[in-house]
Design an enzyme around this catalytic site. Sequence first.
Site, PDB file in Angstrom:
ATOM      1  N   SER A   1       0.809  -1.218   0.000  1.00 30.82           N
ATOM      2  CA  SER A   1       0.000   0.000   0.000  1.00 30.82           C
ATOM      3  C   SER A   1       0.838   1.262   0.000  1.00 30.82           C
ATOM      4  O   SER A   1       1.984   1.278   0.454  1.00 30.82           O
ATOM      5  CB  SER A   1      -0.874  -0.033   1.252  1.00 30.82           C
TER       6      SER A   1
ATOM      7  N   TYR B   1      -0.348  -0.190   9.942  1.00 25.81           N
ATOM      8  CA  TYR B   1      -0.653  -0.972   8.742  1.00 25.81           C
ATOM      9  C   TYR B   1       0.512  -0.889   7.751  1.00 25.81           C
ATOM     10  O   TYR B   1       0.997  -1.904   7.252  1.00 25.81           O
ATOM     11  CB  TYR B   1      -1.939  -0.427   8.104  1.00 25.81           C
TER      12      TYR B   1
ATOM     13  N   LYS C   1       3.027  -3.913   6.481  1.00 28.49           N
ATOM     14  CA  LYS C   1       3.185  -4.227   5.060  1.00 28.49           C
ATOM     15  C   LYS C   1       4.652  -4.108   4.650  1.00 28.49           C
ATOM     16  O   LYS C   1       5.181  -4.938   3.894  1.00 28.49           O
ATOM     17  CB  LYS C   1       2.313  -3.292   4.207  1.00 28.49           C
TER      18      LYS C   1
END
Lengths: 320, 320
Positions: free
Chosen positions: A124, A148, A152
């Site tokens: 992302s 997040y 990742k």
Amino acid sequence: MHIAITGAAGFLGQRLVQQLLTRGELRQQPITRLTLIDQIEAPLPESGNVAVTSRALDITESGALDSVLAQRPDVIYHLAAVVSSAAEADLELGMRVNFDATRALLEGCRKQSLTDTRLIMASSVAAYGGELPEVLDDMTALHPQNSYGTQKAMCELLINDYSRRGLIDGLVLRLPTIVIRPGRPNAAASSFASSILREPLNGEEAICPVPVELPMFVMSPGKVVDALIHGAEVPSEALAPFRAFMLPGITVTVAEMLEALREAAGEKALSLVHHEPDPRIEAIVASWPARFETAKAKQLGFVGDDNFKQIIDAFVSEQS
Amino acid sequence: MHIAITGAAGFLGQRLVQQLLTRGELRQQPITRLTLIDQIEAPLPESGNVAVTSRALDITESGALDSVLAQRPDVIYHLAAVVSSAAEADLELGMRVNFDATRALLEGCRKQSLTDTRLIMASSVAAYGGELPEVLDDMTALHPQNSYGTQKAMCELLINDYSRRGLIDGLVLRLPTIVIRPGRPNAAASSFASSILREPLNGEEAICPVPVELPMFVMSPGKVVDALIHGAEVPSEALAPFRAFMLPGITVTVAEMLEALREAAGEKALSLVHHEPDPRIEAIVASWPARFETAKAKQLGFVGDDNFKQIIDAFVSEQS
């Protein structure tokens, strides 16, 4: 050709399954089997000659994927993840789903010696952050400012290392903001970017919470799915030395998005968009980088949208 | 001021302990307690009024550090690690020691609510790799080409995220190649860089396995220890948005290192260095970046060596 997909019940997962079934082949070999994995049983599509199995599994449980990996899938799409707001609210949950489950998947592949299996994970734009240059490129450091993105980025490193060691044939695609998502507005900070187009196109009102000058880096769902499929076909030799990079989104301001809406659906549609500034959402969205040189992705043959009008036209034609 | 040090029996750990005891204070507060942690009991130094405890612990064992963390150290130096060759030879071992133990340390700090404890980890130039620019800077992406660098890069991300969340006050210093290390030549690819100076300065022969044009990015042991100490004193507010960066080493070619040797110890010392090319070592060392702009470290007040002669002079004066 056996393809396994985690997060298969999600929006992207379902679209990917449809597209794979429509194509019928991958790497010039017929697709014979799809294994759909999610917390709930993913809906079974019309599948013709392809054997489709849908399995409700908790991928954070030890050995959850063992029986799937024992069938030696040729390609694994790892789309399952806890989204950014949930990962920020609950560090353990995010680490368990976004990081530990990915690590367990890698270890599972290693135990089955799936050295030639192409494992494709979605990463992302949230992996970027901090004091960024005006235009980012493939050598811009990842300094994520949310859990997040951190998780990742850690998975990217691990997948690259397992691939470098020849334990798996991995690839990580960093996704731009996906516009236009189907469905209804949700709590995501990016929700408005789809909503200000989707709702007016359907004759409904929508709220734009950010200044129209704000630029975003976006890609249509169709092009994202195309990229996931292309990711299975890129030759392994071309991926070193680092197997994670940003996909070729396009940079558009909210004003340009609204102008494309006006061109596609007229002044009436545009008048359904109400401007109600929300500093909280603006702060989050403004922190996302909007300008990238995606040289590696382009060199590997990944293709983005030509312009924002194309994104709207694709949405309209899919709706009808 | 209670300071805990993992890897305290190692070369850097022991030097850090000595320097802390010589200073007697940190952050303008008297050092009252040192807890030395290693696989074996670290040697107990002459410590005056400071309570020094040496503990043989396996930090990969669950809860191994609980009793230390319950004493709420103000500063933790996390130097324990499996070195790069061992991490490359044994993926599980590297992941367990370099990554899982660091994560367990972070979780241990979180359980004890050590939100103000400064946790300082040593990272490495090995975290960089791939297609690098001629001069690296604080925004150069980490594309490690070895498992040690991968594991360190993952720890950097995690320490940054725990710090961003206010769970710990973390900092990661990426160390240049340390020259001149004491002791004997070892299996490390960088061993020659100390050996070609240390052995001739002691009247012994040494082998140089690389072309003398090869540049390296180096820092003396004294300046590295100074940086570790400064790292405890940098204000927390100055560290965001990303708490990992390269220390200000200096770039020198092997030829410049040998010229400094000649200036310090004469032609006779220089003649003890025999040039026996080893393509395997050259390949490894040539893959390490040698030129950095270390703007963040400098802005935060970290100081490197002025020149290579200073590095030699410091070694000679420490020997005598």
